[in-house]
Motif scaffolding. Structure first.
Motif, PDB file in Angstrom:
ATOM      1  N   CYS A 120       0.822  -1.204   0.000  1.00 27.51           N
ATOM      2  CA  CYS A 120       0.000   0.000   0.000  1.00 27.51           C
ATOM      3  C   CYS A 120       0.861   1.261   0.000  1.00 27.51           C
ATOM      4  CB  CYS A 120      -0.928   0.006   1.217  1.00 27.51           C
ATOM      5  SG  CYS A 120      -0.057   0.248   2.777  1.00 27.51           S
ATOM      6  N   VAL A 121       0.169   2.376  -0.187  1.00 31.46           N
ATOM      7  CA  VAL A 121       0.751   3.707  -0.051  1.00 31.46           C
ATOM      8  C   VAL A 121       0.054   4.375   1.121  1.00 31.46           C
ATOM      9  CG1 VAL A 121       1.095   5.943  -1.144  1.00 31.46           C
ATOM     10  CG2 VAL A 121       1.220   3.866  -2.511  1.00 31.46           C
ATOM     11  N   ARG A 122       0.818   4.914   2.044  1.00 28.24           N
ATOM     12  CA  ARG A 122       0.238   5.529   3.243  1.00 28.24           C
ATOM     13  C   ARG A 122       0.535   7.021   3.279  1.00 28.24           C
ATOM     14  NH1 ARG A 122       1.724   0.442   5.736  1.00 28.24           N
ATOM     15  NH2 ARG A 122      -0.110  -0.561   6.611  1.00 28.24           N
ATOM     16  N   VAL A 123      -0.457   7.790   3.693  1.00 28.19           N
ATOM     17  CA  VAL A 123      -0.293   9.218   3.934  1.00 28.19           C
ATOM     18  C   VAL A 123      -0.243   9.419   5.440  1.00 28.19           C
ATOM     19  CG1 VAL A 123      -1.265  11.517   3.631  1.00 28.19           C
ATOM     20  CG2 VAL A 123      -1.495   9.819   1.817  1.00 28.19           C
ATOM     21  N   ILE A 124       0.859   9.979   5.915  1.00 29.15           N
ATOM     22  CA  ILE A 124       1.106  10.116   7.351  1.00 29.15           C
ATOM     23  C   ILE A 124       1.273  11.585   7.685  1.00 29.15           C
ATOM     24  CG2 ILE A 124       2.666   9.500   9.247  1.00 29.15           C
ATOM     25  CD1 ILE A 124       3.401   7.006   7.715  1.00 29.15           C
ATOM     26  N   SER A 125       0.674  12.015   8.785  1.00 26.95           N
ATOM     27  CA  SER A 125       0.830  13.399   9.227  1.00 26.95           C
ATOM     28  C   SER A 125       2.209  13.576   9.844  1.00 26.95           C
ATOM     29  CB  SER A 125      -0.252  13.756  10.252  1.00 26.95           C
ATOM     30  OG  SER A 125      -0.119  12.964  11.419  1.00 26.95           O
ATOM     31  N   SER A 126       2.851  14.697   9.506  1.00 24.96           N
ATOM     32  CA  SER A 126       4.199  14.942  10.014  1.00 24.96           C
ATOM     33  C   SER A 126       4.208  15.381  11.465  1.00 24.96           C
ATOM     34  CB  SER A 126       4.888  16.001   9.150  1.00 24.96           C
ATOM     35  OG  SER A 126       4.141  17.209   9.162  1.00 24.96           O
ATOM     36  N   ASP A 127       3.088  15.911  11.966  1.00 27.59           N
ATOM     37  CA  ASP A 127       3.087  16.410  13.339  1.00 27.59           C
ATOM     38  C   ASP A 127       2.854  15.301  14.360  1.00 27.59           C
ATOM     39  OD1 ASP A 127       0.553  15.947  12.497  1.00 27.59           O
ATOM     40  OD2 ASP A 127      -0.285  17.865  13.166  1.00 27.59           O
ATOM     41  N   GLY A 128       2.030  14.309  14.026  1.00 28.00           N
ATOM     42  CA  GLY A 128       1.742  13.260  15.008  1.00 28.00           C
ATOM     43  C   GLY A 128       2.012  11.860  14.522  1.00 28.00           C
ATOM     44  N   ALA A 129       2.582  11.722  13.311  1.00 28.45           N
ATOM     45  CA  ALA A 129       2.902  10.418  12.737  1.00 28.45           C
ATOM     46  C   ALA A 129       1.678   9.513  12.672  1.00 28.45           C
ATOM     47  CB  ALA A 129       4.026   9.745  13.511  1.00 28.45           C
ATOM     48  N   ARG A 130       0.501  10.106  12.446  1.00 34.49           N
ATOM     49  CA  ARG A 130      -0.726   9.329  12.327  1.00 34.49           C
ATOM     50  C   ARG A 130      -0.969   8.963  10.866  1.00 34.49           C
ATOM     51  NH1 ARG A 130      -4.859  12.028  12.781  1.00 34.49           N
ATOM     52  NH2 ARG A 130      -3.956  14.136  12.746  1.00 34.49           N
ATOM     53  N   THR A 131      -1.433   7.749  10.649  1.00 34.03           N
ATOM     54  CA  THR A 131      -1.797   7.331   9.303  1.00 34.03           C
ATOM     55  C   THR A 131      -3.151   7.935   8.952  1.00 34.03           C
ATOM     56  OG1 THR A 131      -0.571   5.258   9.502  1.00 34.03           O
ATOM     57  CG2 THR A 131      -2.263   5.372   7.799  1.00 34.03           C
ATOM     58  N   LEU A 132      -3.162   8.860   8.005  1.00 31.10           N
ATOM     59  CA  LEU A 132      -4.386   9.557   7.624  1.00 31.10           C
ATOM     60  C   LEU A 132      -5.145   8.831   6.524  1.00 31.10           C
ATOM     61  CD1 LEU A 132      -2.996  13.205   7.553  1.00 31.10           C
ATOM     62  CD2 LEU A 132      -4.099  12.022   9.451  1.00 31.10           C
ATOM     63  N   GLU A 133      -4.406   8.143   5.678  1.00 31.45           N
ATOM     64  CA  GLU A 133      -5.059   7.483   4.554  1.00 31.45           C
ATOM     65  C   GLU A 133      -4.174   6.365   4.033  1.00 31.45           C
ATOM     66  OE1 GLU A 133      -6.891   8.781   0.223  1.00 31.45           O
ATOM     67  OE2 GLU A 133      -6.796  10.241   1.865  1.00 31.45           O
ATOM     68  N   THR A 134      -4.805   5.305   3.551  1.00 26.33           N
ATOM     69  CA  THR A 134      -4.098   4.175   2.953  1.00 26.33           C
ATOM     70  C   THR A 134      -4.684   3.897   1.581  1.00 26.33           C
ATOM     71  OG1 THR A 134      -3.659   3.207   5.133  1.00 26.33           O
ATOM     72  CG2 THR A 134      -3.440   1.768   3.226  1.00 26.33           C
ATOM     73  N   ALA A 135      -3.815   3.814   0.572  1.00 22.38           N
ATOM     74  CA  ALA A 135      -4.255   3.546  -0.801  1.00 22.38           C
ATOM     75  C   ALA A 135      -3.614   2.256  -1.287  1.00 22.38           C
ATOM     76  CB  ALA A 135      -3.878   4.704  -1.718  1.00 22.38           C
ATOM     77  N   ARG A 136      -4.434   1.390  -1.866  1.00 21.38           N
ATOM     78  CA  ARG A 136      -3.955   0.099  -2.341  1.00 21.38           C
ATOM     79  C   ARG A 136      -4.225  -0.055  -3.830  1.00 21.38           C
ATOM     80  NH1 ARG A 136      -5.805  -0.826   2.844  1.00 21.38           N
ATOM     81  NH2 ARG A 136      -4.339  -1.923   4.216  1.00 21.38           N
ATOM     82  N   GLY A 137      -3.318  -0.733  -4.509  1.00 22.55           N
ATOM     83  CA  GLY A 137      -3.491  -0.960  -5.936  1.00 22.55           C
ATOM     84  C   GLY A 137      -2.462  -1.916  -6.498  1.00 22.55           C
ATOM     85  N   HIS A 138      -1.281  -1.977  -5.863  1.00 24.12           N
ATOM     86  CA  HIS A 138      -0.220  -2.857  -6.334  1.00 24.12           C
ATOM     87  C   HIS A 138      -0.409  -4.276  -5.795  1.00 24.12           C
ATOM     88  CE1 HIS A 138       2.372  -0.046  -8.465  1.00 24.12           C
ATOM     89  NE2 HIS A 138       2.230   0.827  -7.490  1.00 24.12           N
ATOM     90  N   CYS A 139       0.184  -5.221  -6.510  1.00 28.24           N
ATOM     91  CA  CYS A 139       0.154  -6.626  -6.093  1.00 28.24           C
ATOM     92  C   CYS A 139       1.466  -7.054  -5.440  1.00 28.24           C
ATOM     93  CB  CYS A 139      -0.131  -7.526  -7.295  1.00 28.24           C
ATOM     94  SG  CYS A 139      -1.691  -7.187  -8.125  1.00 28.24           S
ATOM     95  N   ALA A 140       2.388  -6.123  -5.268  1.00 28.35           N
ATOM     96  CA  ALA A 140       3.686  -6.395  -4.655  1.00 28.35           C
ATOM     97  C   ALA A 140       4.161  -5.107  -3.996  1.00 28.35           C
ATOM     98  CB  ALA A 140       4.687  -6.890  -5.697  1.00 28.35           C
ATOM     99  N   PRO A 141       5.194  -5.180  -3.145  1.00 31.78           N
ATOM    100  CA  PRO A 141       5.668  -3.975  -2.458  1.00 31.78           C
ATOM    101  C   PRO A 141       6.057  -2.858  -3.408  1.00 31.78           C
ATOM    102  CG  PRO A 141       6.617  -5.914  -1.442  1.00 31.78           C
ATOM    103  CD  PRO A 141       5.898  -6.390  -2.660  1.00 31.78           C
ATOM    104  N   VAL A 142       5.792  -1.631  -2.992  1.00 36.09           N
ATOM    105  CA  VAL A 142       6.143  -0.436  -3.769  1.00 36.09           C
ATOM    106  C   VAL A 142       7.646  -0.195  -3.647  1.00 36.09           C
ATOM    107  CG1 VAL A 142       5.752   2.036  -4.010  1.00 36.09           C
ATOM    108  CG2 VAL A 142       3.853   0.533  -3.389  1.00 36.09           C
ATOM    109  N   THR A 143       8.291   0.086  -4.763  1.00 32.51           N
ATOM    110  CA  THR A 143       9.741   0.261  -4.785  1.00 32.51           C
ATOM    111  C   THR A 143      10.191   1.690  -5.053  1.00 32.51           C
ATOM    112  OG1 THR A 143       9.716  -0.396  -7.109  1.00 32.51           O
ATOM    113  CG2 THR A 143      10.165  -2.117  -5.484  1.00 32.51           C
ATOM    114  N   CYS A 144       9.331   2.513  -5.654  1.00 30.72           N
ATOM    115  CA  CYS A 144       9.711   3.893  -5.949  1.00 30.72           C
ATOM    116  C   CYS A 144       8.454   4.727  -6.135  1.00 30.72           C
ATOM    117  CB  CYS A 144      10.591   3.978  -7.208  1.00 30.72           C
ATOM    118  SG  CYS A 144       9.826   3.270  -8.690  1.00 30.72           S
ATOM    119  N   LEU A 145       8.607   6.030  -6.072  1.00 32.68           N
ATOM    120  CA  LEU A 145       7.479   6.938  -6.258  1.00 32.68           C
ATOM    121  C   LEU A 145       7.989   8.302  -6.678  1.00 32.68           C
ATOM    122  CD1 LEU A 145       6.066   8.425  -2.971  1.00 32.68           C
ATOM    123  CD2 LEU A 145       8.301   7.387  -3.101  1.00 32.68           C
ATOM    124  N   ALA A 146       7.096   9.114  -7.213  1.00 34.19           N
ATOM    125  CA  ALA A 146       7.446  10.481  -7.602  1.00 34.19           C
ATOM    126  C   ALA A 146       6.179  11.315  -7.613  1.00 34.19           C
ATOM    127  CB  ALA A 146       8.123  10.506  -8.966  1.00 34.19           C
TER     128      ALA A 146
END
Length: 354
Positions: A32-58
């Protein structure tokens, strides 16, 4: 927690920062791809779509699109939304005018669902980009150009369209382990086996190329917003990496893969760069000539770097757990002058006002 045995390596950063949000995707066993808040390190959102671990992003320069590459040999395009800080009260309060309770309840439910959709920060994936034969090791995206550029260990550099997600160009014979895309539509590619930097047009035409010393290894690279210059972090290549790269190079020569590229690189003797790592090098994008070098101390291998939009501040992370900010001297003097006009005093100014 389940461990991932195969290491994930990439020249691109493993996370992105946008305002007070951090996108942290790489290496999760749930792919998955996770969106985390920088102030409290809370996971705000999780997005799934890949069938294997994510290796890079831009992230696109305008922060409208996110692309992620994975071990499943696909690149996904996501649309990024800026979540509103406050919710509209009209979406949760029923209308005070005339109407049946059924229609009011239905409108309220529709408004709530629409509001939840607007609050999502990552939408998609809107397209699945295919064509690679192995793990995606680097990718980049430009909203203005409408292009996604990606590379893998076992296939050529591919260009896809953002609008339709279709493959629009394959840079045949171009093997790259890292790619960057400038605002002018120039692709910069790094070949780890040949230790070469090359620039191409979107049509796949070679612009120029340069060879780095085999004792160097690129850890990260970026292109300025104006597309006129590029900067790379150079580290000393370890003996294990050097031996591994040489063996892969010999295998490719025996199998006849990349012979044309090897010959073309060897004929260009004028653009062999003499750089001593660890250092940060600034290149002209059109000629790949070094116009400035920041020499670092021994043990300060570059792990990540970031350049702001007006090219005045450079943030560098090194292996000795330090963060260093390099600032344009003219900008520094302007800041000091402004602070003095505001009446600020301190020991930190003593070296400047002597």
């Amino acid at each position: 927690m389940e461990q991932i045995n195969k290491p994930i390596s990439s020249v691109r950063p493993c996370f992105l920062v946008q305002g007070n949000l951090i996108t942290l995707p790489r290496g999760h066993v749930d792919n998955c791809v996770r969106v985390i808040s920088s102030d409290g390190a809370r996971t705000l959102e999780t997005a799934r779509g890949h069938c294997a671990p994510v290796t890079c992003l831009a992230l696109s320069p305008d922060s409208n699109y996110l692309v992620t590459g994975s071990r499943d040999a696909t690149v996904l395009i996501w649309r990024i939304h800026r979540a509103s800080t406050s919710l509209s009260r009209t979406t949760s309060e029923p209308s005070m005018g005339s109407g049946t309770p059924t229609s009011t309840s239905s409108n309220t439910l529709a408004n709530i669902l629409a509001d939840r959709s607007r609050r999502r920060r990552i939408e998609g994936p809107i397209h699945v980009l295919r064509g690679h034969l192995g793990e995606i090791i680097c990718c980049c995206v430009s909203s203005d150009l409408g292009i996604v550029v990606s590379c893998s260990n076992s296939s050529d550099v591919l260009l896809h369209s953002i609008r339709r997600g279709r493959l629009i160009r394959q840079l045949v014979g171009v093997e790259a382990h890292a790619v960057c895309l400038s605002s002018d539509g120039v692709i910069m590619a790094w070949n780890k086996l040949l230790n070469t930097l090359s620039t191409f047009t979107l049509n796949g035409t070679l612009i120029t190329k340069a060879r780095l010393p085999f004792s160097c290894s690129i850890s990260c690279m970026e292109i300025s917003v104006d597309g006129q210059s590029a900067l790379i972090g150079l580290n000393l290549c370890s003996e294990n990496d050097r031996t591994s790269d040489n063996s892969k190079h010999l295998k490719s020569e025996k199998s006849g893969i990349g012979d044309d590229n090897v010959e073309s690189y060897e004929t260009n003797e004028d653009n062999r760069l003499e750089i001593h790592p660890p250092s940060i090098c600034f290149f002209d994008m059109h000629s790949l000539k070094v116009f400035h070098t920041l020499k670092l101390s021994e043990g300060q291998d570059v792990t990540a770097l970031a350049l702001n939009k007006d090219n005045t501040n450079l943030l560098v992370s090194t292996a000795d757990k330090q963060l260093t900010i390099f600032t344009d001297p003219e900008l520094s003097l302007k800041v000091v002058d402004h602070m003095l006009k505001l009446g600020w005093e301190g020991d930190g100014l003593s070296p400047l006002i002597k």
